[in-house]
Design a protein around this motif. Structure first.
Motif, PDB file in Angstrom:
ATOM      1  N   ASN A  96       0.848  -1.181   0.000  1.00 52.34           N
ATOM      2  CA  ASN A  96       0.000   0.000   0.000  1.00 52.34           C
ATOM      3  C   ASN A  96       0.889   1.238   0.000  1.00 52.34           C
ATOM      4  O   ASN A  96       1.869   1.293   0.743  1.00 52.34           O
ATOM      5  N   ALA A  97       0.554   2.194  -0.822  1.00 53.37           N
ATOM      6  CA  ALA A  97       1.269   3.468  -0.859  1.00 53.37           C
ATOM      7  C   ALA A  97       0.357   4.560  -0.340  1.00 53.37           C
ATOM      8  O   ALA A  97      -0.779   4.715  -0.822  1.00 53.37           O
ATOM      9  N   ASN A  98       0.835   5.275   0.654  1.00 51.51           N
ATOM     10  CA  ASN A  98       0.032   6.318   1.298  1.00 51.51           C
ATOM     11  C   ASN A  98       0.835   7.610   1.311  1.00 51.51           C
ATOM     12  O   ASN A  98       1.921   7.671   1.898  1.00 51.51           O
ATOM     13  N   HIS A  99       0.290   8.645   0.659  1.00 53.37           N
ATOM     14  CA  HIS A  99       0.985   9.931   0.590  1.00 53.37           C
ATOM     15  C   HIS A  99       1.143  10.525   1.989  1.00 53.37           C
ATOM     16  O   HIS A  99       0.254  10.419   2.827  1.00 53.37           O
ATOM     17  N   TYR A 100       2.266  11.174   2.238  1.00 54.91           N
ATOM     18  CA  TYR A 100       2.586  11.632   3.587  1.00 54.91           C
ATOM     19  C   TYR A 100       1.661  12.724   4.088  1.00 54.91           C
ATOM     20  O   TYR A 100       1.501  12.894   5.300  1.00 54.91           O
ATOM     21  N   SER A 101       0.969  13.466   3.159  1.00 55.19           N
ATOM     22  CA  SER A 101       0.133  14.569   3.622  1.00 55.19           C
ATOM     23  C   SER A 101      -1.276  14.554   3.041  1.00 55.19           C
ATOM     24  O   SER A 101      -2.095  15.367   3.455  1.00 55.19           O
ATOM     25  N   ASP A 102      -1.567  13.655   2.136  1.00 48.97           N
ATOM     26  CA  ASP A 102      -2.888  13.617   1.512  1.00 48.97           C
ATOM     27  C   ASP A 102      -3.420  12.192   1.577  1.00 48.97           C
ATOM     28  O   ASP A 102      -3.010  11.335   0.801  1.00 48.97           O
ATOM     29  N   ALA A 103      -4.330  11.972   2.495  1.00 48.01           N
ATOM     30  CA  ALA A 103      -4.867  10.629   2.696  1.00 48.01           C
ATOM     31  C   ALA A 103      -5.654  10.132   1.494  1.00 48.01           C
ATOM     32  O   ALA A 103      -5.912   8.932   1.368  1.00 48.01           O
ATOM     33  N   ASN A 104      -6.063  11.033   0.617  1.00 44.22           N
ATOM     34  CA  ASN A 104      -6.798  10.599  -0.578  1.00 44.22           C
ATOM     35  C   ASN A 104      -5.892   9.893  -1.574  1.00 44.22           C
ATOM     36  O   ASN A 104      -6.361   9.155  -2.436  1.00 44.22           O
ATOM     37  N   LEU A 105      -4.610  10.151  -1.466  1.00 46.65           N
ATOM     38  CA  LEU A 105      -3.649   9.509  -2.358  1.00 46.65           C
ATOM     39  C   LEU A 105      -3.169   8.233  -1.693  1.00 46.65           C
ATOM     40  O   LEU A 105      -2.150   8.183  -1.011  1.00 46.65           O
ATOM     41  N   ASN A 106      -3.968   7.193  -1.884  1.00 48.27           N
ATOM     42  CA  ASN A 106      -3.735   5.911  -1.230  1.00 48.27           C
ATOM     43  C   ASN A 106      -3.988   4.812  -2.252  1.00 48.27           C
ATOM     44  O   ASN A 106      -5.069   4.755  -2.856  1.00 48.27           O
ATOM     45  N   TYR A 107      -3.012   3.957  -2.455  1.00 48.85           N
ATOM     46  CA  TYR A 107      -3.094   2.968  -3.530  1.00 48.85           C
ATOM     47  C   TYR A 107      -2.690   1.593  -3.038  1.00 48.85           C
ATOM     48  O   TYR A 107      -1.836   1.452  -2.147  1.00 48.85           O
ATOM     49  N   TRP A 108      -3.296   0.577  -3.681  1.00 51.32           N
ATOM     50  CA  TRP A 108      -3.020  -0.819  -3.332  1.00 51.32           C
ATOM     51  C   TRP A 108      -2.517  -1.569  -4.550  1.00 51.32           C
ATOM     52  O   TRP A 108      -2.938  -1.299  -5.683  1.00 51.32           O
ATOM     53  N   GLY A 109      -1.662  -2.539  -4.289  1.00 51.06           N
ATOM     54  CA  GLY A 109      -1.288  -3.477  -5.319  1.00 51.06           C
ATOM     55  C   GLY A 109      -2.280  -4.614  -5.392  1.00 51.06           C
ATOM     56  O   GLY A 109      -3.232  -4.693  -4.602  1.00 51.06           O
ATOM     57  N   GLN A 110      -2.039  -5.514  -6.310  1.00 55.49           N
ATOM     58  CA  GLN A 110      -2.979  -6.618  -6.536  1.00 55.49           C
ATOM     59  C   GLN A 110      -2.708  -7.808  -5.629  1.00 55.49           C
ATOM     60  O   GLN A 110      -3.522  -8.716  -5.534  1.00 55.49           O
ATOM     61  N   GLY A 111      -1.566  -7.801  -4.977  1.00 55.92           N
ATOM     62  CA  GLY A 111      -1.230  -8.866  -4.054  1.00 55.92           C
ATOM     63  C   GLY A 111      -0.376  -9.959  -4.671  1.00 55.92           C
ATOM     64  O   GLY A 111      -0.384 -10.178  -5.882  1.00 55.92           O
TER      65      GLY A 111
END
Length: 118
Positions: A96-111
């Protein structure tokens, strides 16, 4: 388009090791915290480890002492080294990638599937 691609999963014997990779595209990788999660069949997704943008780390109790998380910003890649694997570590592992200041910028891989079995 943002993509996170996990790799490195597979079948390993109990006591063995695996290193998972998470390669990102479409984001400025260095400003994201990267989390590793896992989900076993019938169970909720749980946190394994996090590496922040300053490379500080957090490990959940589930695998603490048996995993090491790292990152290479030049390669847009994070890693999860797993040792002394147990059958109960069998799960799909996600990054999971989570931007340090914008919680809306949050992404997941397929696993990627990790199966620990003899």
């Amino acid at each position: 388009q943002v993509q996170l691609v996990e790799s490195g999963g597979g079948l390993v014997q109990p006591g063995g090791s695996l290193t998972l990779s998470c390669t990102a595209s479409g984001i400025i990788f260095s400003v994201y915290s990267i989390g590793w999660y896992r989900q076993a069949p019938g169970k909720e997704r749980e946190l394994v480890a996090v590496i922040r943008r300053d490379s500080t780390t957090f490990y959940a109790d589930s695998m603490k002492g048996r995993v090491t998380v790292s990152r290479d910003n030049a390669k847009n890649t994070a890693y999860l080294q797993m040792n002394s694997l147990k059958p109960e570590d069998t799960a799909t592992y996600y990054c999971n990638a989570n931007h340090y200041s914008d919680a809306n910028l949050n992404y997941w891989g397929q696993g990627t599937q990790v199966t620990v079995s003899s």
